[in-house]
Design a protein around this motif. Structure first.
Motif, PDB file in Angstrom:
ATOM      1  N   VAL A   1     -55.194  73.022  26.301  1.00 23.03           N
ATOM      2  CA  VAL A   1     -55.517  72.098  27.391  1.00 23.03           C
ATOM      3  C   VAL A   1     -54.520  70.949  27.379  1.00 23.03           C
ATOM      4  CG1 VAL A   1     -57.276  70.574  28.357  1.00 23.03           C
ATOM      5  CG2 VAL A   1     -57.977  72.651  27.165  1.00 23.03           C
ATOM      6  N   ASP A   2     -53.843  70.752  28.490  1.00 21.25           N
ATOM      7  CA  ASP A   2     -52.931  69.619  28.654  1.00 21.25           C
ATOM      8  C   ASP A   2     -53.727  68.500  29.306  1.00 21.25           C
ATOM      9  OD1 ASP A   2     -51.029  67.756  29.316  1.00 21.25           O
ATOM     10  OD2 ASP A   2     -49.706  69.156  30.341  1.00 21.25           O
ATOM     11  N   ALA A   3     -53.983  67.438  28.556  1.00 25.74           N
ATOM     12  CA  ALA A   3     -54.793  66.336  29.064  1.00 25.74           C
ATOM     13  C   ALA A   3     -53.955  65.203  29.636  1.00 25.74           C
ATOM     14  CB  ALA A   3     -55.696  65.805  27.952  1.00 25.74           C
ATOM     15  N   GLY A   4     -52.655  65.425  29.788  1.00 26.83           N
ATOM     16  CA  GLY A   4     -51.799  64.396  30.368  1.00 26.83           C
ATOM     17  C   GLY A   4     -50.539  64.157  29.565  1.00 26.83           C
ATOM     18  N   SER A   5     -50.002  65.181  28.925  1.00 25.97           N
ATOM     19  CA  SER A   5     -48.858  64.995  28.036  1.00 25.97           C
ATOM     20  C   SER A   5     -47.530  65.035  28.772  1.00 25.97           C
ATOM     21  CB  SER A   5     -48.864  66.080  26.955  1.00 25.97           C
ATOM     22  OG  SER A   5     -48.456  67.304  27.504  1.00 25.97           O
ATOM     23  N   CYS A   6     -46.467  64.808  28.015  1.00 26.79           N
ATOM     24  CA  CYS A   6     -45.105  64.847  28.553  1.00 26.79           C
ATOM     25  C   CYS A   6     -44.526  66.252  28.501  1.00 26.79           C
ATOM     26  CB  CYS A   6     -44.207  63.897  27.768  1.00 26.79           C
ATOM     27  SG  CYS A   6     -43.907  64.447  26.066  1.00 26.79           S
ATOM     28  N   ASN A   7     -45.279  67.219  27.995  1.00 27.08           N
ATOM     29  CA  ASN A   7     -44.926  68.633  27.851  1.00 27.08           C
ATOM     30  C   ASN A   7     -44.075  68.939  26.628  1.00 27.08           C
ATOM     31  OD1 ASN A   7     -46.431  69.440  30.027  1.00 27.08           O
ATOM     32  ND2 ASN A   7     -44.740  69.233  31.455  1.00 27.08           N
ATOM     33  N   GLY A   8     -43.790  67.977  25.785  1.00 30.36           N
ATOM     34  CA  GLY A   8     -43.066  68.251  24.546  1.00 30.36           C
ATOM     35  C   GLY A   8     -43.893  69.133  23.620  1.00 30.36           C
ATOM     36  N   CYS A   9     -45.169  68.810  23.473  1.00 34.94           N
ATOM     37  CA  CYS A   9     -46.044  69.603  22.605  1.00 34.94           C
ATOM     38  C   CYS A   9     -46.267  71.001  23.183  1.00 34.94           C
ATOM     39  CB  CYS A   9     -47.382  68.903  22.409  1.00 34.94           C
ATOM     40  SG  CYS A   9     -47.247  67.368  21.478  1.00 34.94           S
ATOM     41  N   GLU A  10     -46.333  71.106  24.506  1.00 34.73           N
ATOM     42  CA  GLU A  10     -46.522  72.413  25.133  1.00 34.73           C
ATOM     43  C   GLU A  10     -45.345  73.334  24.846  1.00 34.73           C
ATOM     44  OE1 GLU A  10     -47.389  69.646  26.650  1.00 34.73           O
ATOM     45  OE2 GLU A  10     -49.508  70.035  26.934  1.00 34.73           O
ATOM     46  N   LEU A  11     -44.136  72.775  24.842  1.00 40.04           N
ATOM     47  CA  LEU A  11     -42.963  73.593  24.535  1.00 40.04           C
ATOM     48  C   LEU A  11     -43.068  74.188  23.137  1.00 40.04           C
ATOM     49  CD1 LEU A  11     -40.128  71.401  26.067  1.00 40.04           C
ATOM     50  CD2 LEU A  11     -41.000  73.572  26.930  1.00 40.04           C
ATOM     51  N   GLU A  12     -43.538  73.398  22.178  1.00 37.25           N
ATOM     52  CA  GLU A  12     -43.694  73.890  20.809  1.00 37.25           C
ATOM     53  C   GLU A  12     -44.844  74.894  20.713  1.00 37.25           C
ATOM     54  OE1 GLU A  12     -41.417  73.185  18.465  1.00 37.25           O
ATOM     55  OE2 GLU A  12     -40.420  72.033  20.031  1.00 37.25           O
ATOM     56  N   ILE A  13     -45.901  74.671  21.466  1.00 34.62           N
ATOM     57  CA  ILE A  13     -47.025  75.616  21.473  1.00 34.62           C
ATOM     58  C   ILE A  13     -46.586  76.940  22.091  1.00 34.62           C
ATOM     59  CG2 ILE A  13     -49.288  76.087  22.495  1.00 34.62           C
ATOM     60  CD1 ILE A  13     -49.874  73.048  22.108  1.00 34.62           C
TER      61      ILE A  13
ATOM     62  N   MET B   1     -57.888  63.367  33.986  1.00 39.34           N
ATOM     63  CA  MET B   1     -58.190  64.583  33.226  1.00 39.34           C
ATOM     64  C   MET B   1     -59.422  64.462  32.340  1.00 39.34           C
ATOM     65  SD  MET B   1     -56.326  67.151  33.908  1.00 39.34           S
ATOM     66  CE  MET B   1     -56.669  68.182  32.504  1.00 39.34           C
ATOM     67  N   ARG B   2     -60.008  63.294  32.262  1.00 46.06           N
ATOM     68  CA  ARG B   2     -61.159  63.082  31.382  1.00 46.06           C
ATOM     69  C   ARG B   2     -62.312  64.035  31.697  1.00 46.06           C
ATOM     70  NH1 ARG B   2     -63.107  58.011  28.683  1.00 46.06           N
ATOM     71  NH2 ARG B   2     -65.046  58.714  27.764  1.00 46.06           N
ATOM     72  N   GLU B   3     -62.720  64.090  32.931  1.00 50.48           N
ATOM     73  CA  GLU B   3     -63.842  64.951  33.314  1.00 50.48           C
ATOM     74  C   GLU B   3     -63.510  66.433  33.094  1.00 50.48           C
ATOM     75  OE1 GLU B   3     -66.680  66.102  37.118  1.00 50.48           O
ATOM     76  OE2 GLU B   3     -65.376  64.345  37.257  1.00 50.48           O
ATOM     77  N   ALA B   4     -62.289  66.835  33.420  1.00 49.62           N
ATOM     78  CA  ALA B   4     -61.892  68.232  33.214  1.00 49.62           C
ATOM     79  C   ALA B   4     -61.940  68.603  31.735  1.00 49.62           C
ATOM     80  CB  ALA B   4     -60.493  68.455  33.773  1.00 49.62           C
ATOM     81  N   LEU B   5     -61.503  67.698  30.859  1.00 48.22           N
ATOM     82  CA  LEU B   5     -61.553  67.959  29.415  1.00 48.22           C
ATOM     83  C   LEU B   5     -63.000  68.054  28.931  1.00 48.22           C
ATOM     84  CD1 LEU B   5     -60.110  68.346  26.729  1.00 48.22           C
ATOM     85  CD2 LEU B   5     -60.026  65.851  26.514  1.00 48.22           C
ATOM     86  N   GLU B   6     -63.855  67.174  29.412  1.00 44.57           N
ATOM     87  CA  GLU B   6     -65.269  67.220  29.026  1.00 44.57           C
ATOM     88  C   GLU B   6     -65.919  68.524  29.484  1.00 44.57           C
ATOM     89  OE1 GLU B   6     -66.550  63.608  30.877  1.00 44.57           O
ATOM     90  OE2 GLU B   6     -66.181  62.404  29.080  1.00 44.57           O
ATOM     91  N   ARG B   7     -65.612  68.963  30.693  1.00 45.70           N
ATOM     92  CA  ARG B   7     -66.159  70.228  31.205  1.00 45.70           C
ATOM     93  C   ARG B   7     -65.651  71.413  30.390  1.00 45.70           C
ATOM     94  NH1 ARG B   7     -66.137  70.205  37.799  1.00 45.70           N
ATOM     95  NH2 ARG B   7     -67.650  68.520  38.065  1.00 45.70           N
ATOM     96  N   THR B   8     -64.388  71.386  30.053  1.00 51.82           N
ATOM     97  CA  THR B   8     -63.812  72.464  29.246  1.00 51.82           C
ATOM     98  C   THR B   8     -64.490  72.517  27.883  1.00 51.82           C
ATOM     99  OG1 THR B   8     -61.696  72.223  30.377  1.00 51.82           O
ATOM    100  CG2 THR B   8     -61.668  73.371  28.273  1.00 51.82           C
ATOM    101  N   TYR B   9     -64.729  71.355  27.301  1.00 51.71           N
ATOM    102  CA  TYR B   9     -65.402  71.291  25.998  1.00 51.71           C
ATOM    103  C   TYR B   9     -66.817  71.872  26.096  1.00 51.71           C
ATOM    104  CZ  TYR B   9     -67.460  69.367  21.761  1.00 51.71           C
ATOM    105  OH  TYR B   9     -68.098  69.229  20.561  1.00 51.71           O
ATOM    106  N   ARG B  10     -67.535  71.496  27.139  1.00 49.49           N
ATOM    107  CA  ARG B  10     -68.902  72.010  27.310  1.00 49.49           C
ATOM    108  C   ARG B  10     -68.909  73.520  27.587  1.00 49.49           C
ATOM    109  NH1 ARG B  10     -69.521  67.167  30.294  1.00 49.49           N
ATOM    110  NH2 ARG B  10     -69.368  68.345  32.237  1.00 49.49           N
ATOM    111  N   ALA B  11     -67.875  74.033  28.242  1.00 52.53           N
ATOM    112  CA  ALA B  11     -67.808  75.461  28.570  1.00 52.53           C
ATOM    113  C   ALA B  11     -67.445  76.325  27.367  1.00 52.53           C
ATOM    114  CB  ALA B  11     -66.795  75.697  29.690  1.00 52.53           C
ATOM    115  N   THR B  12     -66.886  75.731  26.330  1.00 51.94           N
ATOM    116  CA  THR B  12     -66.503  76.484  25.142  1.00 51.94           C
ATOM    117  C   THR B  12     -67.742  76.743  24.293  1.00 51.94           C
ATOM    118  OG1 THR B  12     -64.366  75.370  25.179  1.00 51.94           O
ATOM    119  CG2 THR B  12     -64.950  76.528  23.156  1.00 51.94           C
TER     120      THR B  12
END
Length: 177
Positions: free
Chosen positions: A50-62, A99-110
């Motif tokens: 889940v990208d909660a608002g990053s610069c995409n540096g971590c996504e490249l490594e993932i 992205m706060r609400e989307a992250l909370e929903r994703t957490y609840r859906a897991t």
């Protein structure tokens, strides 16, 4: 254009050297992760990034974890498209207010048991974005976090070591509420 083409022939590739066939440390890490995932879950570990608002540096490594160099699948991990199929939420970036609400929903859906891993310095404490009008804070200010993997960005090897550490923790300490 011709000059660029000729330079590419003389310089060679600008990529990382592939691991040696007998890389014992990487093989040992792979075996430990596989054993741990099988013993804890009876199957491979499913990860939802889940990208909660990053610069995409971590996504490249993932994303590098999926290439032929690291080959995440051999460690017993796989990425899934839905949080309903995930065991781990791998969250990057400071949590923006959008992205706060989307992250909370994703957490609840897991489904439980689940783990949350905050990847990078920004996910830890919002990093250089702390105090911004658009940022709600680090991941732990929005949802419970089981593991922080520090770095800007952390390397794929650090990510694998962090996931292994998560798997080897005592089950009572790392299963999210």
């Amino acid at each position: 254009m011709r000059k660029t083409l000729f330079e590419s022939f003389t310089h060679g590739p600008l990529t990382e050297v592939s691991p040696a066939p007998g890389d014992d440390a990487l093989a040992e890490l792979a075996a430990a992760v596989r054993r741990s995932a099988r013993s804890r879950l009876g199957r491979s570990l499913a990860i939802r990034q889940v990208d909660a608002g990053s610069c995409n540096g971590c996504e490249l490594e993932i994303h590098a974890l999926n290439n032929a160099f690291y080959d995440l699948e051999r460690f017993g991990f796989r990425f899934v498209a839905s949080p309903r199929h995930a065991d781990v939420l791998l969250v990057t970036g400071p949590v923006t207010k959008n992205m706060r609400e989307a992250l909370e929903r994703t957490y609840r859906a897991t489904p439980d048991p689940k783990w949350v891993v905050a990847v990078g310095d920004c996910a830890f404490d919002a990093g250089i974005f702390a105090g911004s009008y658009a940022v709600a804070g680090g991941v732990s200010s929005v949802i419970p976090v089981d593991l922080h993997i520090r770095g800007c960005p952390p390397s794929p090897t650090q990510l694998l070591q962090g996931l292994l550490a998560l798997m080897e923790q005592d089950a009572g300490n790392n299963i999210a509420r």
